[in-house]
Design a protein around this motif. Structure first.
Motif, mmCIF file in Angstrom:
data_model
loop_
_atom_site.group_PDB
_atom_site.id
_atom_site.type_symbol
_atom_site.label_atom_id
_atom_site.label_comp_id
_atom_site.label_asym_id
_atom_site.label_seq_id
_atom_site.Cartn_x
_atom_site.Cartn_y
_atom_site.Cartn_z
ATOM 1 N N GLN A 1 0.927 -1.222 0.015
ATOM 2 C CA GLN A 1 -0.127 -0.086 -0.057
ATOM 3 C C GLN A 1 0.670 1.372 0.013
ATOM 4 O OE1 GLN A 1 -2.267 -1.351 3.646
ATOM 5 N NE2 GLN A 1 -4.128 -1.062 2.329
ATOM 6 N N LEU A 2 1.813 1.365 0.692
ATOM 7 C CA LEU A 2 2.702 2.335 1.000
ATOM 8 C C LEU A 2 3.499 2.410 -0.586
ATOM 9 C CD1 LEU A 2 4.147 1.981 4.385
ATOM 10 C CD2 LEU A 2 2.863 3.570 3.532
ATOM 11 N N ALA A 3 4.176 1.462 -1.070
ATOM 12 C CA ALA A 3 4.715 1.551 -2.356
ATOM 13 C C ALA A 3 3.730 2.091 -3.417
ATOM 14 C CB ALA A 3 5.193 0.344 -2.873
ATOM 15 N N ASP A 4 2.506 1.663 -3.400
ATOM 16 C CA ASP A 4 1.635 1.766 -4.581
ATOM 17 C C ASP A 4 1.308 3.597 -4.608
ATOM 18 O OD1 ASP A 4 -0.452 1.386 -6.640
ATOM 19 O OD2 ASP A 4 -1.556 2.194 -5.128
ATOM 20 N N GLN A 5 1.417 3.994 -3.399
ATOM 21 C CA GLN A 5 1.146 5.658 -3.047
ATOM 22 C C GLN A 5 2.375 6.456 -3.375
ATOM 23 O OE1 GLN A 5 -1.947 7.157 -2.673
ATOM 24 N NE2 GLN A 5 -2.878 5.160 -3.124
ATOM 25 N N LEU A 6 3.600 5.618 -3.427
ATOM 26 C CA LEU A 6 5.134 6.270 -3.472
ATOM 27 C C LEU A 6 4.990 6.860 -4.928
ATOM 28 C CD1 LEU A 6 7.114 4.736 -1.066
ATOM 29 C CD2 LEU A 6 6.167 6.832 -0.797
ATOM 30 N N ASP B 1 10.293 -4.082 -0.915
ATOM 31 C CA ASP B 1 10.030 -4.332 0.343
ATOM 32 C C ASP B 1 11.193 -3.868 1.257
ATOM 33 O OD1 ASP B 1 7.485 -5.213 -0.070
ATOM 34 O OD2 ASP B 1 8.056 -7.190 0.376
ATOM 35 N N ASN B 2 12.341 -4.180 0.637
ATOM 36 C CA ASN B 2 13.640 -3.765 1.191
ATOM 37 C C ASN B 2 13.984 -2.249 1.338
ATOM 38 O OD1 ASN B 2 14.385 -6.324 2.056
ATOM 39 N ND2 ASN B 2 15.914 -6.640 0.214
ATOM 40 N N ALA B 3 13.371 -1.547 0.424
ATOM 41 C CA ALA B 3 13.510 0.020 0.234
ATOM 42 C C ALA B 3 12.325 0.384 1.280
ATOM 43 C CB ALA B 3 13.120 0.486 -1.007
ATOM 44 N N ILE B 4 11.365 0.094 1.348
ATOM 45 C CA ILE B 4 10.225 0.527 2.082
ATOM 46 C C ILE B 4 10.701 0.270 3.553
ATOM 47 C CG2 ILE B 4 8.064 0.165 3.190
ATOM 48 C CD1 ILE B 4 7.764 1.436 0.376
ATOM 49 N N GLU B 5 11.177 -0.699 3.953
ATOM 50 C CA GLU B 5 12.192 -0.746 5.337
ATOM 51 C C GLU B 5 12.893 0.165 5.548
ATOM 52 O OE1 GLU B 5 13.544 -4.913 5.388
ATOM 53 O OE2 GLU B 5 11.281 -5.991 5.341
ATOM 54 N N LEU B 6 13.761 0.538 4.520
ATOM 55 C CA LEU B 6 14.930 1.636 4.740
ATOM 56 C C LEU B 6 14.282 2.727 5.016
ATOM 57 C CD1 LEU B 6 17.740 2.414 4.453
ATOM 58 C CD2 LEU B 6 17.570 2.494 1.981
ATOM 59 N N TYR B 7 13.164 3.320 4.055
ATOM 60 C CA TYR B 7 12.526 4.600 4.495
ATOM 61 C C TYR B 7 11.850 4.740 5.907
ATOM 62 C CZ TYR B 7 12.754 4.717 -0.607
ATOM 63 O OH TYR B 7 13.118 4.907 -1.909
ATOM 64 N N ILE B 8 11.309 3.599 6.265
ATOM 65 C CA ILE B 8 10.870 3.439 7.540
ATOM 66 C C ILE B 8 11.803 3.626 8.845
ATOM 67 C CG2 ILE B 8 9.508 1.994 9.276
ATOM 68 C CD1 ILE B 8 7.623 2.970 7.301
ATOM 69 N N GLY B 9 12.942 2.971 8.557
ATOM 70 C CA GLY B 9 14.096 2.855 9.414
ATOM 71 C C GLY B 9 14.554 4.650 9.550
ATOM 72 N N ARG B 10 14.898 5.096 8.345
ATOM 73 C CA ARG B 10 15.214 6.658 8.466
ATOM 74 C C ARG B 10 14.191 7.418 9.191
ATOM 75 N NH1 ARG B 10 16.960 6.838 2.263
ATOM 76 N NH2 ARG B 10 19.073 5.880 2.326
ATOM 77 N N LEU B 11 12.685 7.255 8.913
ATOM 78 C CA LEU B 11 11.809 8.073 9.622
ATOM 79 C C LEU B 11 11.891 7.579 11.248
ATOM 80 C CD1 LEU B 11 8.680 7.858 7.427
ATOM 81 C CD2 LEU B 11 9.785 9.885 8.367
ATOM 82 N N ARG B 12 11.988 6.413 11.589
ATOM 83 C CA ARG B 12 11.999 6.047 12.906
ATOM 84 C C ARG B 12 13.107 6.870 13.763
ATOM 85 N NH1 ARG B 12 11.124 0.118 12.083
ATOM 86 N NH2 ARG B 12 9.044 -0.220 12.603
ATOM 87 N N LYS B 13 14.289 7.024 13.139
ATOM 88 C CA LYS B 13 15.372 7.742 13.719
ATOM 89 C C LYS B 13 15.183 9.274 13.763
ATOM 90 C CE LYS B 13 19.118 4.634 12.120
ATOM 91 N NZ LYS B 13 20.251 4.383 11.151
ATOM 92 N N LYS B 14 14.599 9.718 12.787
ATOM 93 C CA LYS B 14 14.036 11.284 12.837
ATOM 94 C C LYS B 14 12.960 11.665 13.852
ATOM 95 C CE LYS B 14 15.810 11.658 7.994
ATOM 96 N NZ LYS B 14 15.363 11.780 6.801
#
Length: 228
Positions: free
Chosen positions: A176-181, A193-206
């Protein structure tokens, strides 16, 4: 958010796509009503920007089909963008089911603000500035802040945060996230899926220090919530 623009004037459409992409959206651009109905039969959008004077199928016909009884579950907001300034045209479009009506020529800043307003109303929000925990997210400026620290987010992180805030209390899957990006023009860059996990990880840190975190629900997706 993923938006659909249906506009047959190339110069105007290109300017709109550029502006809305700068706002953090993924935008698909089509030039006629027939294409629009075909795409809308299988692709979901957060907002449709629809011209009325379109080739093949008129924009009002597209709107009627979208709001027809056999399609009543499709509540995607529609912003009409047209040169037709008559009151009868406006009344008809709004009565059929348009959410807003903007007359050409347009100022791109107003179009951007109208899109934000329609999206807010659709999700029951009153303002562009969202407070969640200690997090502030300003959709009009496309940035988030925690206390006095301001973060300018890359477009895809910005879009994910916007989606998670818009769907508070609801988990969103990676697909769902990928479809809206991504728009169709970006289909070769659809995030894995790995890229989505990477974006989520960066957001978590911020989000550290905001009292807000992104929870992973295994096998389901991601949920934004305020830490207790």
């Amino acid at each position: 958010m993923r938006l659909l623009l249906v506009e047959d004037t190339a110069d105007l459409a290109e300017a709109i796509v550029e502006r809305l992409t700068q706002d953090g959206h993924a935008v698909d651009w089509l030039t006629d009503g027939e294409q629009a109905l075909k795409i809308l039969s299988y692709q979901n959008y957060s907002l449709i920007i629809l011209d009325l004077g379109l080739p093949k199928l008129d924009g009002l016909y597209v709107l009627k089909r979208l709001r027809a009884e056999n399609n009543k579950n499709n509540k995607t907001p529609v912003l009409i963008l047209t040169a037709r300034s008559g009151i009868d045209d406006r009344v008809q479009a709004l009565d059929i089911g348009a959410d807003d009506y903007l007359i050409k020529p347009i100022d791109l800043r107003e179009l951007s603000a109208r899109c934000r307003a329609v999206l807010r109303r659709h999700h029951g929000e009153a303002a562009s500035l969202v407070h969640y925990g200690k997090l502030q997210f300003d959709r009009s400026a496309s940035r988030m802040s925690i206390g006095h620290e301001v973060f300018e987010l890359p477009r895809r992180e910005l879009c994910i945060l916007d989606l998670l805030l818009t769907h508070q209390g609801r988990a969103l899957s990676k697909s769902q996230l990928a479809d809206q990006l991504c728009s169709f023009a970006d289909h070769d860059e659809l995030p894995s899926d790995n890229a989505i996990e990477l974006y989520i990880g960066r957001l978590r840190k911020k989000l550290t220090g905001s009292g807000v975190t992104i929870k992973t629900l295994r096998g389901i997706g991601y949920l934004l919530y305020v830490e207790q």
